[in-house]
Design an enzyme around this catalytic site. Structure first.
Site, PDB file in Angstrom:
ATOM      1  N   ASP A  52      25.526 -35.061 -25.022  1.00 41.32           N
ATOM      2  CA  ASP A  52      24.802 -35.720 -25.603  1.00 41.32           C
ATOM      3  C   ASP A  52      25.435 -36.991 -26.080  1.00 41.32           C
ATOM      4  O   ASP A  52      24.756 -37.953 -26.858  1.00 41.32           O
ATOM      5  CB  ASP A  52      24.009 -35.004 -26.345  1.00 41.32           C
ATOM      6  CG  ASP A  52      24.719 -34.359 -27.449  1.00 41.32           C
ATOM      7  OD1 ASP A  52      26.093 -34.393 -27.651  1.00 41.32           O
ATOM      8  OD2 ASP A  52      24.065 -33.537 -28.237  1.00 41.32           O
ATOM      9  N   SER A  53      26.697 -37.068 -26.202  1.00 46.42           N
ATOM     10  CA  SER A  53      27.382 -38.379 -26.687  1.00 46.42           C
ATOM     11  C   SER A  53      27.055 -39.689 -25.928  1.00 46.42           C
ATOM     12  O   SER A  53      27.353 -40.744 -26.361  1.00 46.42           O
ATOM     13  CB  SER A  53      28.920 -38.124 -26.512  1.00 46.42           C
ATOM     14  OG  SER A  53      29.406 -37.786 -25.303  1.00 46.42           O
ATOM     15  N   ASP A  91      25.073 -30.921 -21.889  1.00 42.90           N
ATOM     16  CA  ASP A  91      24.532 -30.695 -23.024  1.00 42.90           C
ATOM     17  C   ASP A  91      23.041 -30.480 -23.098  1.00 42.90           C
ATOM     18  O   ASP A  91      22.376 -31.403 -22.491  1.00 42.90           O
ATOM     19  CB  ASP A  91      25.069 -31.708 -23.983  1.00 42.90           C
ATOM     20  CG  ASP A  91      26.534 -31.616 -24.622  1.00 42.90           C
ATOM     21  OD1 ASP A  91      26.750 -30.523 -24.693  1.00 42.90           O
ATOM     22  OD2 ASP A  91      26.831 -32.505 -25.284  1.00 42.90           O
ATOM     23  N   LYS A 121      25.610 -26.591 -22.173  1.00 42.58           N
ATOM     24  CA  LYS A 121      26.144 -26.339 -23.351  1.00 42.58           C
ATOM     25  C   LYS A 121      25.512 -26.316 -24.645  1.00 42.58           C
ATOM     26  O   LYS A 121      24.449 -27.442 -24.559  1.00 42.58           O
ATOM     27  CB  LYS A 121      27.547 -27.249 -23.563  1.00 42.58           C
ATOM     28  CG  LYS A 121      28.293 -27.048 -24.607  1.00 42.58           C
ATOM     29  CD  LYS A 121      29.604 -27.856 -24.757  1.00 42.58           C
ATOM     30  CE  LYS A 121      29.415 -29.459 -25.004  1.00 42.58           C
ATOM     31  NZ  LYS A 121      28.794 -29.795 -26.387  1.00 42.58           N
ATOM     32  N   GLU A 123      25.080 -26.127 -29.175  1.00 43.01           N
ATOM     33  CA  GLU A 123      25.824 -25.932 -30.316  1.00 43.01           C
ATOM     34  C   GLU A 123      25.335 -24.868 -31.347  1.00 43.01           C
ATOM     35  O   GLU A 123      24.141 -24.517 -31.308  1.00 43.01           O
ATOM     36  CB  GLU A 123      25.787 -27.263 -30.984  1.00 43.01           C
ATOM     37  CG  GLU A 123      26.437 -28.636 -30.241  1.00 43.01           C
ATOM     38  CD  GLU A 123      26.056 -30.037 -31.198  1.00 43.01           C
ATOM     39  OE1 GLU A 123      25.893 -29.933 -32.183  1.00 43.01           O
ATOM     40  OE2 GLU A 123      26.762 -30.884 -30.567  1.00 43.01           O
ATOM     41  N   GLU A 190      35.431 -28.066 -31.815  1.00 42.49           N
ATOM     42  CA  GLU A 190      35.647 -29.443 -32.116  1.00 42.49           C
ATOM     43  C   GLU A 190      36.169 -29.724 -33.797  1.00 42.49           C
ATOM     44  O   GLU A 190      35.423 -29.181 -34.696  1.00 42.49           O
ATOM     45  CB  GLU A 190      34.113 -30.320 -32.230  1.00 42.49           C
ATOM     46  CG  GLU A 190      34.364 -31.810 -32.402  1.00 42.49           C
ATOM     47  CD  GLU A 190      33.132 -32.584 -31.903  1.00 42.49           C
ATOM     48  OE1 GLU A 190      33.132 -33.829 -32.264  1.00 42.49           O
ATOM     49  OE2 GLU A 190      32.244 -31.872 -31.419  1.00 42.49           O
TER      50      GLU A 190
END
Length: 272
Positions: A52-53, A91, A121, A123, A190
């Site tokens: 999602d970057s 993501d 993925k 978070e 991270e």
């Protein structure tokens, strides 16, 4: 005599576990489009993360929060069409899995069906356990993400190193063990202390992928635009630049502009 092309063997989640077990580090990079994904896959990358970057490096947003599920599917489908060998992880964007496990499953299914991804993925730790369980129950591989979780940036208020205090470090280790027990195939760590990343990596069966987490994670990931020197303003300690494409592209474009203005391009050999 016919010459058979060597069949390219696809990287799987099982192979990532085997790589951890034999001490082989896992190389992971982000990609968001067909052309770059084709290049990094051909160069031997093990895992491609459609992160999602993309919200930052492709769309210019300040955070990862604005990107939508539809936009992630668009980027992921472009990458999947290019990749022949690497495992492609996508993501789940902010707001598509935190609300309910049912919504999380629907989001993951869309990514798998519409983009052709190999895994998703998410978070977070214990707070998203229900969503992780629900997605895994449908047979969709899940990677976790602990430490600095960019989707929670407004909660943290800063991008500084996470889990330096004992209580947060303990929760991170507990969350990692929980994600392992749930059936996740890997975890991104991270921006956490290197000693903690080492402890986590040695405490769980599944591979850890570090970004700003020291050398003892089972693999490493960087944002491609960062390591290629396209995003020059981003200069964290953990980033090693392997190229200076900002300067190279700027030079090429300036030369092109000069040649067009001077009527040097196209020349006699470049016309029909």
């Amino acid at each position: 005599m016919s010459v058979h092309k060597q069949e390219i063997k696809r990287i799987t989640t099982h192979q990532l576990r085997e790589m951890k077990n034999r001490g082989e580090k896992i190389a992971m990079l982000t990609a968001y489009d067909y052309s770059m994904a084709r290049i990094i896959d051909g160069a031997g990358i093990d895992v491609v993360l459609v992160g999602d970057s993309a919200s930052n490096v492709m769309a210019g947003h300040e955070t990862t929060l604005p990107i939508t599920l539809d936009q992630m599917i668009y980027h992921a489908a472009s990458v999947v069409r290019a990749v022949k060998r690497a495992l492609v992880i996508v993501d789940l964007p902010f707001g598509t899995y935190q609300g309910s496990s049912g919504e999380a499953l629907r989001s993951a299914i869309r990514i798998m069906k519409e983009a052709g991804a190999h895994a998703v993925k998410l978070e977070g730790g214990s707070e998203i356990k229900e969503s992780v369980d629900r997605i895994l129950s449908a047979g969709i591989p899940v990677m976790g993400h602990l430490g600095l979780t960019p989707q929670s940036i407004y909660k943290f208020g800063t991008y500084t190193v996470r889990a330096k205090e004992e209580a947060e470090a303990k929760k991170l280790l507990d969350d990692a063990k929980m994600l392992d027990d749930c059936g996740c195939f890997g975890i991104v760590l991270e921006k956490i202390p290197a000693a903690l990343a080492k402890k986590v990596s040695q405490s769980i069966q599944i591979p850890t992928i570090g970004i700003g987490a020291g050398p003892d994670a089972d693999g490493q990931v960087l944002v491609m635009q960062d390591m290629l020197g396209i995003t020059k303003e981003f200069k964290p300690r953990f980033l090693r630049r392997y190229a200076d494409l900002d300067s190279e592209v700027t030079k090429a474009v300036k030369n092109y502009v000069t040649d067009v203005k001077s009527k040097d391009f196209p020349n006699q050999d470049e016309k029909y």
